[in-house]
Design an enzyme around this catalytic site. Structure first.
Site, PDB file in Angstrom:
ATOM      1  N   TYR A  48       0.838  -1.201   0.000  1.00 44.81           N
ATOM      2  CA  TYR A  48       0.000   0.000   0.000  1.00 44.81           C
ATOM      3  C   TYR A  48       0.867   1.242   0.000  1.00 44.81           C
ATOM      4  O   TYR A  48       2.072   1.189   0.233  1.00 44.81           O
ATOM      5  CB  TYR A  48      -0.926   0.017   1.227  1.00 44.81           C
ATOM      6  CG  TYR A  48      -0.177   0.227   2.522  1.00 44.81           C
ATOM      7  CD1 TYR A  48       0.447  -0.826   3.164  1.00 44.81           C
ATOM      8  CD2 TYR A  48      -0.073   1.501   3.078  1.00 44.81           C
ATOM      9  CE1 TYR A  48       1.153  -0.636   4.321  1.00 44.81           C
ATOM     10  CE2 TYR A  48       0.640   1.696   4.247  1.00 44.81           C
ATOM     11  CZ  TYR A  48       1.246   0.624   4.865  1.00 44.81           C
ATOM     12  OH  TYR A  48       1.951   0.826   6.009  1.00 44.81           O
ATOM     13  N   ASP A 115       5.957   5.019  11.822  1.00 45.80           N
ATOM     14  CA  ASP A 115       7.414   4.839  11.786  1.00 45.80           C
ATOM     15  C   ASP A 115       8.151   5.816  12.699  1.00 45.80           C
ATOM     16  O   ASP A 115       9.108   5.444  13.387  1.00 45.80           O
ATOM     17  CB  ASP A 115       7.946   5.022  10.358  1.00 45.80           C
ATOM     18  CG  ASP A 115       7.557   3.876   9.433  1.00 45.80           C
ATOM     19  OD1 ASP A 115       6.881   2.938   9.895  1.00 45.80           O
ATOM     20  OD2 ASP A 115       7.932   3.919   8.244  1.00 45.80           O
TER      21      ASP A 115
HETATM   22  N1  GLU Z   1       5.857   4.199   6.728  1.00 47.15           N
HETATM   23  C1  GLU Z   1       4.590   4.805   6.845  1.00 47.15           C
HETATM   24  C2  GLU Z   1       4.534   5.855   7.928  1.00 47.15           C
HETATM   25  O1  GLU Z   1       5.206   5.795   8.908  1.00 47.15           O
HETATM   26  C3  GLU Z   1       3.527   3.813   7.099  1.00 47.15           C
HETATM   27  C4  GLU Z   1       3.673   3.078   8.400  1.00 47.15           C
HETATM   28  C5  GLU Z   1       2.549   3.357   9.334  1.00 47.15           C
HETATM   29  O2  GLU Z   1       1.961   4.434   9.345  1.00 47.15           O
HETATM   30  O3  GLU Z   1       2.240   2.443  10.080  1.00 47.15           O
HETATM   31  O4  GLU Z   1       3.770   6.785   7.787  1.00 47.15           O
END
Ligand code: GLU
Length: 351
Positions: A48, A115
């Protein structure tokens, strides 16, 4: 005549009381992106893109929040939180301060990727000066997934904000029915819905049946007692993190020095220990005015002052209960005020 006067006054008082009682807490949602606003190719796909759905869609997905709060929203950015940066943090801190202190909102909910949620939460806990609650929520599954966790996290976040018992608990995260104080919050799993833990401090509380239950209050300085203010800060000092490992190369540490960084955090081995070649570069850097903070790559437990490393002799700072990414935040804010290693250690003792 006298009886009529009393009656009309009474009616007016009753009407006023009813209006006051009917006023719901004013909650502002500030959306920044993340998986909670993510869209997958299908309801069953694990692939996604984060940060694609706007704030109005997120609110409409959880209409129940309108029963308990006067909810409105705004989109600050729409990014995956791996792209979070100093500029957004400064903008977000100022916006949340304004919403709570100038625009009269009763609480602020921030939707955020998971993250770097712990870093944003800690940054805000040190730079938002209010007793009113601020809650970060996110999701581990995108909004289009079967059993998306975002809507429940968002609802629980609003329930927490509107409850009077939340006051004074500072900036917190509400994930998977649990509440975490900003300092404790740590992401411990890449994909699990129960990804967040409270480290040494445990969870600060939980949400059950639309109500928060608090187990403790934050112990460290934050919010109203924080000395850090970014109202007039246009750029944060440059601080990098160096990861420790066996046979560690000193090149990354040297690269930060050469690039003119203001501070370096060591994600050291064990109790914040350096590989010998890295120690040599770190000592030169510290003597040259670049503040070194020792933290640890070990997930839990403090990085202790004057343990295996003689901090008093080398003027290094020990991060104590802050992991490397949060030690970086505190060091950046500390460097907006001082370059004195003892004052910086004092900040780490208190925050
Ligand atoms: N890597 C993205 C972020 O930190 C998606 C991970 C998430 O939100 O769980 O926004």
């Amino acid at each position: 005549m006298r009886i009529f006067k009393i009656t009309s006054l009474t009616v007016m008082a009753l009407v006023t009381a009813t209006v006051v009682m009917a006023q719901k807490p004013r909650i502002r949602i500030v959306a920044t992106g993340g998986t909670i606003a993510g869209v997958s190719a299908s309801a069953t796909s694990s692939a996604y893109g984060a940060g694609q759905v706007g704030i109005q869609t997120l609110i409409e997905a959880v209409p129940q929040v309108k029963d308990i709060a006067d909810v409105s929203g705004e989109q600050l950015v729409n990014i995956g939180s791996q792209d979070m940066n100093d500029e957004v943090w400064l903008k977000l801190a100022r916006r949340v301060n304004d919403l709570l202190n100038k625009e009269g909102y009763d609480g602020v909910l921030i939707t955020h990727g998971t993250d770097t949620m712990e870093e944003t939460a800690y940054f805000l806990s040190l730079t938002v000066h209010s007793d009113k609650p601020v809650v970060l929520v996110g999701a581990m599954r995108p909004s289009t997934a079967i059993s998306a966790d975002g809507p429940a996290n968002l609802y629980n976040g609003v329930c927490t904000l509107v409850d009077p018992s939340s006051k004074g608990h500072g900036v917190m995260a509400c994930m998977n029915n649990e509440l975490f104080e900003a300092k404790a919050l740590v992401k411990t799993h890449t994909t699990d819905c129960a990804a967040f833990k409270g480290g040494l401090y445990g969870e600060m509380g939980y949400v059950y049946n639309g109500r928060p239950y608090f187990l403790h209050t934050p112990v460290a300085k934050q919010g109203m007692t924080s000395a850090f203010n970014v109202d007039n800060v246009t750029a944060l000092p440059k601080v990098g993190i160096v990861y420790g490992y066996a046979n560690c190369s000193p090149l990354p540490m040297q690269a930060f020095v050469n690039a003119g960084f203001d501070g370096i955090v060591l994600a050291g081995v064990g109790d914040g220990n350096f590989y010998k070649d890295v120690f040599d570069v770190a000592l030169k850097a510290q003597n040259g005015g670049i503040q070194i903070v020792r933290s640890s790559r070990v997930p839990f437990g403090p990085t202790n002052l004057n343990g295996e490393v003689d901090d008093a002799r080398y003027h290094f700072v020990a991060s104590l209960n802050l992991n490397p990414q949060k030690a970086r935040i505190l060091l950046m804010l500390a460097l907006t005020k001082t370059r004195d290693w003892q004052t910086i250690q004092q900040y780490f003792n208190e925050y």
